[in-house]
Scaffold this motif. Structure first.
Motif, PDB file in Angstrom:
ATOM      1  N   UNK A   1       2.683   0.232 -10.592  1.00  0.00           N
ATOM      2  CA  UNK A   1       3.043   1.398  -9.874  1.00  0.00           C
ATOM      3  C   UNK A   1       3.906   2.267 -10.862  1.00  0.00           C
ATOM      4  N   UNK A   2       5.090   1.664 -11.130  1.00  0.00           N
ATOM      5  CA  UNK A   2       6.086   2.155 -11.707  1.00  0.00           C
ATOM      6  C   UNK A   2       6.773   1.436 -12.965  1.00  0.00           C
TER       7      UNK A   2
ATOM      8  N   UNK B   1       0.747   2.962   2.353  1.00  0.00           N
ATOM      9  CA  UNK B   1      -0.098   3.747   1.586  1.00  0.00           C
ATOM     10  C   UNK B   1       0.903   4.065   0.424  1.00  0.00           C
ATOM     11  N   UNK B   2       1.833   3.710   0.104  1.00  0.00           N
ATOM     12  CA  UNK B   2       2.972   3.741  -0.736  1.00  0.00           C
ATOM     13  C   UNK B   2       3.838   2.953  -0.470  1.00  0.00           C
TER      14      UNK B   2
ATOM     15  N   UNK C   1      -1.452   6.955  -6.882  1.00  0.00           N
ATOM     16  CA  UNK C   1      -0.801   7.408  -8.191  1.00  0.00           C
ATOM     17  C   UNK C   1      -1.280   8.812  -8.714  1.00  0.00           C
ATOM     18  N   UNK C   2      -1.784   9.397  -7.792  1.00  0.00           N
ATOM     19  CA  UNK C   2      -2.155  10.574  -8.283  1.00  0.00           C
ATOM     20  C   UNK C   2      -1.169  11.594  -8.411  1.00  0.00           C
TER      21      UNK C   2
END
Length: 695
Positions: free
Chosen positions: A531-532, A550-551, A571-572
């Motif tokens: 993700x990061x 969701x995150x 990741x949009x």
């Protein structure tokens, strides 16, 4: 010069607080000593945060949080049951000594200036000072003699091994003076306590140097043992400490600096004037090498690691001629670089790259070969003359912990042993835990291994448990099913670290992180999604799930100060900045639109409202180094302070109560129904020092 504060005696030179009634001693940081002296010298003055930083930190740029932690540490020692008994918090102004406390400054008489002397027998005293007087001559003779004993291109194979120490307990970290006269090592004297012992290898005599109830390790010493440095760990403090031979023919103790909880390695110059050490550098959290002038305290960073996929320089060894440092540098989590650093030109050179994680290195007497741990049970040597490496010993039936090379005899003193680790479970006495049926009679030890098992984390809907283990030789994430069966989740070929594991709200994924990236893993398919990355967002960490799954929330210093960000799983979009006043760790709450967090510049655990950005202090006396014990539930927060019982903060009553005492840990996980606490336990089985010879 020392000070009295009611029943307490404060010795600034040693960073000691002594209870005059019980004679119990507490080591505190030098900054804590400075702050306490400020209060004693001006007992009626209210000191602002800025004034304390100026007086104790001498103008260095530090956050307010540094002061909060020092005040909290002092309060825990002076009166843990009443934080205002000695130091008052004056709202919006600062801190002041309680006016009911009697403070006094005392000037010692000349004969009373014996600070924390370590008593040694008279015969040993004479030996130390005779050797000191003729140290230069002895060193020249030693180098001439020893250089003829071993050729760096012809290091013998060591196949003879014999026990050197036979005491009950663990003996580790052997260190030998360059003249080959003295060996110092750390020996366990009681549970969670180890002290330093010195052996005169000529006279075959042993004395105890230290007596603190702490963990003392990572020893280095000067030629003739006139200066000794080591790491002392106790409670939530870690310091590098110096023992220096004095005119009273004994040792004076002095705290040099704080060292944090990360691994620290030490080396001392022959004359005892320069200390070389490894320590985590900020903000990258990678180990770098530093030099430290003992007399002035001047510090210089010698190495800087540019590779994000590295934990840096973990181990060092100073050549006998004091011209070069050898280092072991982590590479891509699964390899180790053996290299050298020239102390005159500041040039560094990588010599050889090996698989796995090496733990110890030492020079031969001619400063032309480096001995290192080739594997967990073998030693190898690298020649700087011929630029090649070869194995020199593999006779061990136990794992190598550490070793030291005797420049006089070319013997190797080596610590061999093994460790036992487990994840334990205890019941929450405030719930109906005795009616558990899913696990039946849950054993105290949920999982155990001779390798590290750590970071247990219960699932959100069952008693499934995720944990980190090195059972397979490398650091992997494992799952313990409700049935007790265990299976591996990851298959890392590199040695990346799993600092945390957090189940998603539906238990489908596990969120984890290391220094380079934050990712989540599908528990069923084992698919990993990054993700990061640190390459994009600087120092990252403290990742936690959003309540809807969701995150995630995570911390980044990309803007120059640690703040919380939100990243959707799809990741949009780019991460969204959530906080503006600084935060280092966050936890999502079961309630919507709230986070529980540790702030960057304020002590305590806070509630943060995502809608209106309002903050509310919930728990004052807790520091962010205990964040692995924080568990947020619907009703409140389970947490621990250092060496404290498990506590529970109730959201409704806004009060904290003690839940259960027992586990001494920095990591705690609470089951989905609040009935079970899981925590890691580390047991160091008996280890001994052996003598390895080639004759």
């Amino acid at each position: 010069m020392h000070y009295h504060l009611e029943k307490w005696k404060i010795k600034p030179a040693q960073s000691l607080i002594i209870d005059n009634i019980t004679k119990e001693q507490f080591h505190i940081s030098p900054k804590a000593v400075e702050v306490l002296i400020c209060f004693i010298k001006e007992p009626n003055k209210v000191f602002s945060i800025e004034q304390l930083i100026e007086m104790a930190w001498k103008g260095r740029i530090v956050s307010d949080h540094a002061v909060y932690r020092v005040i909290a540490d002092l309060r825990k020692i002076l009166n843990p049951n009443d934080k205002d008994a000695y130091i008052l918090n004056i709202p919006k102004k600062g801190y002041q000594l309680n006016e009911n406390i009697e403070a006094q400054q005392v000037t010692n008489k000349p004969h009373d200036q014996q600070i924390n002397e370590v008593s040694v027998n008279s015969n040993f005293k004479k030996i130390v000072w005779v050797v000191s007087a003729f140290g230069a001559l002895a060193t020249m003779v030693f180098y001439y003699f020893s250089s003829s004993l071993i050729d760096s291109d012809n290091i013998p194979f060591y196949q003879n091994i014999q026990a050197f120490t036979t005491a009950i307990g663990s003996e580790n970290d052997p260190a030998i003076s360059n003249d080959g006269k003295y060996l110092i090592y750390s020996k366990t004297v009681k549970i969670n306590s180890s002290n330093l012992f010195l052996i005169d290898l000529t006279e075959k005599k042993e004395i105890q140097l230290t007596y603190d109830e702490s963990i003392e390790e990572n020893i280095a010493l000067s030629n003739n043992a006139s200066h000794i440095v080591f790491v002392r760990r106790e409670k939530n403090n870690c310091h590098v400490v110096l023992l220096e031979a004095n005119e009273l023919e004994s040792y004076t103790e002095k705290t040099l600096f704080e060292c944090g909880w990360e691994d620290v390695d030490l080396e001392l110059s022959n004359d005892g004037k320069i200390l070389y050490y490894t320590m985590v550098s900020r903000p990258r959290k990678q180990h770098s090498i530093y030099s430290y002038q003992i007399e002035t305290g001047k510090t210089i960073q010698l190495t800087t690691i540019k590779d994000f996929n590295s934990q840096g320089d973990r181990k060092i060894s100073l050549s006998p001629d004091n011209a070069t440092l050898a280092f072991l540098r982590d590479k891509n989590w699964n390899k180790t670089i053996l290299g050298i650093f020239d102390l005159s030109s500041f040039d560094e050179k990588e010599l050889v790259t090996t698989k796995g994680w090496l733990h110890s290195i030492a020079w031969t007497n001619d400063s032309k070969s480096i001995i290192y741990q080739g594997s967990s049970r073998s030693l190898s040597a690298y020649s700087l003359k011929s630029n090649d490496t070869r194995e020199i010993s593999s006779v061990f039936t136990k794992d190598i912990q550490s070793f030291a090379f005797d420049n006089l005899t070319q013997d190797i003193y080596i610590s061999l042993g093994s460790n036992q680790n487990s994840i334990n479970a205890i019941a929450n006495p405030t719930t109906d835990s005795h009616t558990l049926t899913p696990l039946g009679q849950m054993p105290k030890s949920l999982t155990q291994s001779i390798e590290t098992v750590f970071f247990p984390n219960f699932a959100n809907k069952s008693y499934r448990l995720a944990f980190m283990s090195r059972k397979t030789g490398s650091e992997q994430i494992w799952i313990r099913e409700v049935s007790g069966d265990e299976h591996i989740l990851t298959n890392y070929v590199d040695r990346r670290s799993a600092r945390i594991m957090r189940w998603s709200p539906d238990d489908q994924f596990i969120l984890t992180e290391n220094d380079a990236e934050i990712l989540y893993i599908d528990v069923k398919t084992k698919k990993q999604t990054i993700l990061v990355t640190a390459e994009q967002y600087g120092e990252i960490g403290a990742a936690t799930w959003a309540q809807d799954g969701l995150g995630i929330y995570f911390v980044s210093d990309i803007t120059g100060d640690s703040q919380i960000y939100y990243q959707p799983l799809d990741r949009t979009t780019q991460p969204t900045k959530i906080t503006t006043t600084g935060a280092v760790i966050a936890f999502a709450t079961p309630q919507d639109n709230k986070l529980i967090l540790f702030k960057k510049h304020k002590a305590g655990l806070w509630e943060f409202n995502l809608k209106n950005q309002q903050e509310k202090l919930l728990i004052e006396d807790i520091t962010d180094d205990m964040y692995h014990t924080v568990n947020v539930t619907k009703k409140g927060i389970y947490y621990m302070r250092v060496n404290s019982p498990v506590m529970f903060y109730n959201f409704k009553s806004e009060e904290s109560v003690e839940v259960v005492s027992g586990p001494k840990t920095l990591v705690l996980s609470v089951s989905f129904d609040d009935k079970i606490f899981a925590y890691p336990e580390f047991k160091n089985t008996e280890s001994s020092i052996y003598r390895l010879t080639h004759r």
